[in-house]
Design a protein around this motif. Sequence first.
Motif, PDB file in Angstrom:
ATOM      1  N   LEU A 241      54.296  70.485 135.134  1.00  0.00           N
ATOM      2  CA  LEU A 241      54.454  69.030 135.172  1.00  0.00           C
ATOM      3  C   LEU A 241      55.878  68.669 134.791  1.00  0.00           C
ATOM      4  CD1 LEU A 241      51.075  68.077 133.547  1.00  0.00           C
ATOM      5  CD2 LEU A 241      51.807  67.460 135.842  1.00  0.00           C
ATOM      6  N   LYS A 242      56.455  67.779 135.560  1.00  0.00           N
ATOM      7  CA  LYS A 242      57.811  67.327 135.264  1.00  0.00           C
ATOM      8  C   LYS A 242      57.747  65.905 134.725  1.00  0.00           C
ATOM      9  CE  LYS A 242      60.408  70.088 138.565  1.00  0.00           C
ATOM     10  NZ  LYS A 242      59.469  70.611 139.552  1.00  0.00           N
ATOM     11  N   ARG A 243      58.776  65.575 133.971  1.00  0.00           N
ATOM     12  CA  ARG A 243      58.857  64.221 133.445  1.00  0.00           C
ATOM     13  C   ARG A 243      58.956  63.236 134.608  1.00  0.00           C
ATOM     14  NH1 ARG A 243      60.671  63.937 128.634  1.00  0.00           N
ATOM     15  NH2 ARG A 243      62.344  65.414 128.917  1.00  0.00           N
ATOM     16  N   GLY A 244      58.206  62.147 134.508  1.00  0.00           N
ATOM     17  CA  GLY A 244      58.260  61.142 135.563  1.00  0.00           C
ATOM     18  C   GLY A 244      57.146  61.293 136.585  1.00  0.00           C
ATOM     19  N   GLN A 245      56.421  62.399 136.531  1.00  0.00           N
ATOM     20  CA  GLN A 245      55.366  62.646 137.504  1.00  0.00           C
ATOM     21  C   GLN A 245      54.151  61.751 137.202  1.00  0.00           C
ATOM     22  OE1 GLN A 245      55.256  64.898 140.283  1.00  0.00           O
ATOM     23  NE2 GLN A 245      53.576  63.459 140.577  1.00  0.00           N
ATOM     24  N   ALA A 257      34.556  54.808 125.145  1.00  0.00           N
ATOM     25  CA  ALA A 257      33.572  54.377 124.148  1.00  0.00           C
ATOM     26  C   ALA A 257      33.932  52.992 123.613  1.00  0.00           C
ATOM     27  CB  ALA A 257      33.500  55.396 123.020  1.00  0.00           C
ATOM     28  N   GLN A 258      35.252  52.761 123.448  1.00  0.00           N
ATOM     29  CA  GLN A 258      35.682  51.462 122.931  1.00  0.00           C
ATOM     30  C   GLN A 258      35.591  50.376 123.988  1.00  0.00           C
ATOM     31  OE1 GLN A 258      39.606  51.637 121.265  1.00  0.00           O
ATOM     32  NE2 GLN A 258      39.005  53.186 119.743  1.00  0.00           N
ATOM     33  N   ASN A 259      35.936  50.754 125.215  1.00  0.00           N
ATOM     34  CA  ASN A 259      35.952  49.766 126.291  1.00  0.00           C
ATOM     35  C   ASN A 259      35.313  50.375 127.543  1.00  0.00           C
ATOM     36  OD1 ASN A 259      36.466  47.884 128.230  1.00  0.00           O
ATOM     37  ND2 ASN A 259      38.676  47.786 127.894  1.00  0.00           N
ATOM     38  N   PRO A 260      34.018  50.124 127.730  1.00  0.00           N
ATOM     39  CA  PRO A 260      33.299  50.749 128.861  1.00  0.00           C
ATOM     40  C   PRO A 260      33.849  50.351 130.221  1.00  0.00           C
ATOM     41  CG  PRO A 260      31.790  49.753 127.292  1.00  0.00           C
ATOM     42  CD  PRO A 260      33.151  49.256 126.943  1.00  0.00           C
ATOM     43  N   ALA A 261      34.703  49.315 130.256  1.00  0.00           N
ATOM     44  CA  ALA A 261      35.231  48.872 131.539  1.00  0.00           C
ATOM     45  C   ALA A 261      36.356  49.772 132.049  1.00  0.00           C
ATOM     46  CB  ALA A 261      35.742  47.440 131.429  1.00  0.00           C
ATOM     47  N   VAL A 262      36.864  50.649 131.186  1.00  0.00           N
ATOM     48  CA  VAL A 262      37.983  51.511 131.580  1.00  0.00           C
ATOM     49  C   VAL A 262      37.477  52.557 132.571  1.00  0.00           C
ATOM     50  CG1 VAL A 262      39.675  53.180 130.747  1.00  0.00           C
ATOM     51  CG2 VAL A 262      39.151  51.156 129.392  1.00  0.00           C
ATOM     52  N   PRO A 263      38.154  52.722 133.707  1.00  0.00           N
ATOM     53  CA  PRO A 263      37.707  53.750 134.671  1.00  0.00           C
ATOM     54  C   PRO A 263      37.751  55.135 134.036  1.00  0.00           C
ATOM     55  CG  PRO A 263      39.469  52.403 135.595  1.00  0.00           C
ATOM     56  CD  PRO A 263      39.364  52.035 134.163  1.00  0.00           C
ATOM     57  N   GLU A 264      36.801  55.967 134.465  1.00  0.00           N
ATOM     58  CA  GLU A 264      36.712  57.317 133.894  1.00  0.00           C
ATOM     59  C   GLU A 264      37.926  58.154 134.289  1.00  0.00           C
ATOM     60  OE1 GLU A 264      33.497  60.649 134.414  1.00  0.00           O
ATOM     61  OE2 GLU A 264      32.579  58.698 133.948  1.00  0.00           O
ATOM     62  N   LYS A 265      38.400  57.899 135.512  1.00  0.00           N
ATOM     63  CA  LYS A 265      39.601  58.621 135.953  1.00  0.00           C
ATOM     64  C   LYS A 265      40.735  57.620 136.053  1.00  0.00           C
ATOM     65  CE  LYS A 265      37.235  62.380 138.158  1.00  0.00           C
ATOM     66  NZ  LYS A 265      36.733  62.820 139.455  1.00  0.00           N
ATOM     67  N   TYR A 266      41.878  58.010 135.511  1.00  0.00           N
ATOM     68  CA  TYR A 266      42.932  57.055 135.270  1.00  0.00           C
ATOM     69  C   TYR A 266      44.262  57.573 135.804  1.00  0.00           C
ATOM     70  CZ  TYR A 266      44.101  52.760 132.763  1.00  0.00           C
ATOM     71  OH  TYR A 266      44.443  51.471 132.438  1.00  0.00           O
ATOM     72  N   ILE A 267      45.220  56.655 135.884  1.00  0.00           N
ATOM     73  CA  ILE A 267      46.553  57.039 136.365  1.00  0.00           C
ATOM     74  C   ILE A 267      47.574  56.758 135.276  1.00  0.00           C
ATOM     75  CG2 ILE A 267      48.399  56.374 137.969  1.00  0.00           C
ATOM     76  CD1 ILE A 267      46.356  56.078 140.128  1.00  0.00           C
ATOM     77  N   GLY A 268      48.508  57.658 135.122  1.00  0.00           N
ATOM     78  CA  GLY A 268      49.599  57.463 134.167  1.00  0.00           C
ATOM     79  C   GLY A 268      50.784  58.303 134.586  1.00  0.00           C
ATOM     80  N   ARG A 269      51.851  58.191 133.821  1.00  0.00           N
ATOM     81  CA  ARG A 269      53.065  58.925 134.164  1.00  0.00           C
ATOM     82  C   ARG A 269      53.439  59.841 133.001  1.00  0.00           C
ATOM     83  NH1 ARG A 269      56.532  57.760 138.241  1.00  0.00           N
ATOM     84  NH2 ARG A 269      55.948  55.581 138.572  1.00  0.00           N
ATOM     85  N   VAL A 270      53.807  61.084 133.332  1.00  0.00           N
ATOM     86  CA  VAL A 270      54.202  62.040 132.291  1.00  0.00           C
ATOM     87  C   VAL A 270      55.560  61.599 131.739  1.00  0.00           C
ATOM     88  CG1 VAL A 270      54.819  64.434 131.804  1.00  0.00           C
ATOM     89  CG2 VAL A 270      52.953  63.917 133.390  1.00  0.00           C
ATOM     90  N   VAL A 271      55.610  61.370 130.432  1.00  0.00           N
ATOM     91  CA  VAL A 271      56.854  60.931 129.811  1.00  0.00           C
ATOM     92  C   VAL A 271      57.348  61.956 128.798  1.00  0.00           C
ATOM     93  CG1 VAL A 271      57.844  59.186 128.270  1.00  0.00           C
ATOM     94  CG2 VAL A 271      56.442  58.485 130.217  1.00  0.00           C
TER      95      VAL A 271
END
Lengths: 375, 170
Positions: A241-245, A257-271
């Motif tokens: 994994l590279k930074r920015g990916q 558990a805290q917020n059931p509305a959060v999708p189980e699969k999520y998107i983010g960026r490696v920082v």
Amino acid sequence: MKHLSDDDIAQELEKLGQAFRPSSEQKEKMRQRISIQTHPIKSFRVSKLLPTFLSVIVLLSVGFGLYTSLGESKSANVTASWNQLAMQQLSHTSETYYVLLFDGSKLTIEDYYINNPELAAMFNFKINEPLLVPGTYENFTVKQKGNTYTIKVSGEGGFTYKLEKKGPRIFVGEDGIEYHTWRYLEEVITDMATTERLEIAPQSEHTFLIEWGSDSMDRGNHDFEFHEHGQLVVSTDFDELKRGQAVYYHMPSSVIAQNPAVPEKYIGRVVGLPGETVEIKGGQVYIDGKKLDTFYGKATMQGLSEEEYFNKTPRSAIVNEKSTQEYFNTNMAAVTVEENTVFILVDQWWRGYDSREYGPLPVEEIEGIITGTAE
Amino acid sequence: MSSEAWFDEYYDAVYSYILMLVKDSHTAEDLSQETFMKVIRNEHQFKGDSLVKTWIFRIAYTTTMSYFRKKNPITYYFDLHTLNTKHERSSEEIALLNSQQKQFYEALNQLKPSYQQVIILRKIQGFSTNETSAVLNWSEGKVKMSLSRALAAFKIELEKGGFTDETLIR
């Protein structure tokens, strides 16, 4: 019939052996051949050394090529980070007292030395030929290669001056004069590879498509969003994994558990990568204390920085100015990224969940990297 | 004793041994030369735990065998290289032999290589059983047994050619 006796045979064989012996001439010839072979006349033959020459030439050219290509790639232009920097002479070994000011495209060198013989006698100057000439110079660049910084002034009266970094604020010039800067040189981490906008990516047996509805990655163009750009291509074929990916991963259950509305699969960026520390100060990400000078390294709203946002957005549209300002000055204590984990951030911090919430993410939770949009 | 003195003493024997096997004077010269080059180069490795002659013959034997191996890789492994190759030379071309010697040599060549070896070493070069076992890297028992079988086979070959006690010219 009488058979041959063993003795007779033995005798006859012995005679036979004699017949195969070499003549003395043959033997003499052989003696010479062997002595020539064991004491060879050493003769210099260019043709024999030709392979050596050729390999030396090849080796040298490869070495030279490597040296120049590596040497060039390592030299980074850091002129921008020297902007607004003042540098003052520290040593008393020369008959000068330089102050250097880097201001935009202007470099001003001043010499505050007061011609005072008593002072000269007091300090017994070692350096007789200081290299810098006072004056104001246009168009300078500063290049960094390891701990060596080269100031290059082009045009009339141009010169180059090398500085060796000796401490956080201490530099030594090539003529031996020591300087100190009034502030720390800011070291930055950049990322030229990651692009802000997603492009159409090819699909293969290692990719699958997803639909993303949240505006957590929005940078002013509804980035990543299905209704604007269609499906996203996720590739499971990645090594390191590279930074920015941007990655597609399983959201830790603690968040859901805290917020059931959060999708189980999520998107983010490696920082943050394994072994690094990630800190957020005033809405800016620092990696190992160095500023992360990338589009995903600071707090944004629809891709706008604090200044841009407040300039562009009409006051009436800003619901709560104070909390918006607070958002742009988000702070987070330093987090160390362990082995086999990465630090994830969304692009629009106030609209999504990421490592600020759940800490570094184990790499095995990452399902794939987002390579772009589908056609 | 230096290798040059060894050359003086053993060259004749080595050359004749190799010539009997390869049947070509040029090849025999080349292989003898190779043998003595190895002897000179590895003089310091001679441990003195055997006779010099045995050591040199061991080298001559391995040198000749590797020559055959290179020349006829397949037949070598089946012990089939009857040392008779296509461009076989007649005995006259190899050495000056009288008719009786010629017949003896031809009979010898009819034997299988291991029999030839043991006869040449034991009966022609005059090695003891022990020394022969060192040269060929065989056990002494194998040398003894092979020799008796080889001699029996050799006798049969000779008698095929019409040799009897009476016809032998002494």
